[in-house]
Design a protein around this motif. Structure first.
Motif, PDB file in Angstrom:
ATOM      1  N   ARG A   1     -14.092   0.762  34.604  1.00  0.00           N
ATOM      2  CA  ARG A   1     -12.741   0.563  35.144  1.00  0.00           C
ATOM      3  C   ARG A   1     -11.789   1.654  34.651  1.00  0.00           C
ATOM      4  NH1 ARG A   1     -11.977  -5.482  33.601  1.00  0.00           N
ATOM      5  NH2 ARG A   1     -13.787  -6.322  34.651  1.00  0.00           N
ATOM      6  N   GLU A   2     -11.888   1.987  33.347  1.00  0.00           N
ATOM      7  CA  GLU A   2     -11.044   3.040  32.796  1.00  0.00           C
ATOM      8  C   GLU A   2     -11.328   4.381  33.467  1.00  0.00           C
ATOM      9  OE1 GLU A   2     -11.812   2.924  28.624  1.00  0.00           O
ATOM     10  OE2 GLU A   2     -10.399   1.283  28.265  1.00  0.00           O
TER      11      GLU A   2
ATOM     12  N   ARG B   1     -19.683  -6.300  29.301  1.00  0.00           N
ATOM     13  CA  ARG B   1     -18.223  -6.256  29.437  1.00  0.00           C
ATOM     14  C   ARG B   1     -17.665  -4.896  29.020  1.00  0.00           C
ATOM     15  NH1 ARG B   1     -16.030 -12.081  27.237  1.00  0.00           N
ATOM     16  NH2 ARG B   1     -16.995 -13.349  28.874  1.00  0.00           N
ATOM     17  N   GLU B   2     -18.225  -4.331  27.955  1.00  0.00           N
ATOM     18  CA  GLU B   2     -17.769  -3.028  27.489  1.00  0.00           C
ATOM     19  C   GLU B   2     -18.058  -1.953  28.539  1.00  0.00           C
ATOM     20  OE1 GLU B   2     -18.192  -0.169  23.539  1.00  0.00           O
ATOM     21  OE2 GLU B   2     -19.320  -2.039  23.640  1.00  0.00           O
TER      22      GLU B   2
ATOM     23  N   LEU C   1     -15.620  -2.364  31.382  1.00  0.00           N
ATOM     24  CA  LEU C   1     -14.304  -1.882  30.985  1.00  0.00           C
ATOM     25  C   LEU C   1     -14.250  -0.349  31.013  1.00  0.00           C
ATOM     26  CD1 LEU C   1     -11.477  -2.523  29.917  1.00  0.00           C
ATOM     27  CD2 LEU C   1     -12.423  -2.446  27.605  1.00  0.00           C
TER      28      LEU C   1
END
Length: 134
Positions: A49-50, A42-43, A46
């Motif tokens: 995505r950033e 998940r990290e 994320l």
């Protein structure tokens, strides 16, 4: 002891209980490992995505800077053959005027150079031959 569950294929009562104890320990360990792996996944998602979002922001800034606006002009009618020939003749006339001016300048410079050379030689002859007579 209570009710006994019927045995499934390839299963014995004693082994299944030991496996069950072992499997619960493994499940606890696996669940902790799974949680950490899930958290890391998940990290990473994320962070990706950033990064993608930031790249899109940078691209929009770049494309905003690159947009160029051109000055619009009213459509003009095409020129006739007579006007085109007139312009060509005007250019040819300007060219010939420049050529004639250059030729005249060169001839004037040539005659001035001849006058200076002849005058210099005359002065030198005077200095050598007639100045001493006084």
């Amino acid at each position: 002891m209570g009710t006994v569950k019927p045995l499934q294929k390839h299963q014995t009562r004693f082994v299944s209980q030991a496996v069950n104890l072992q499997s619960t320990k493994e499940n606890l360990m696996n669940s902790k490992e799974q949680k950490s792996k899930d958290f890391e996944l998940r990290e990473r998602e994320l962070q990706q995505r950033e990064r993608d979002l930031r790249l899109r922001e940078i691209e929009t800034e770049i494309y905003k800077e690159e947009q160029q606006f051109h000055q619009t002009q009213k459509h003009q009618k095409t020129e006739g053959k007579l006007k085109k020939w007139g312009r060509k003749l005007a250019r040819l006339g300007k060219y010939l005027a420049v050529v004639i001016a250059v030729v005249i300048t060169i001839r004037i410079a040539y005659w001035l150079a001849i006058v200076m050379i002849v005058g210099g030689l005359a002065w030198l002859g005077y200095e050598i031959f007639w100045k001493d007579d006084d």
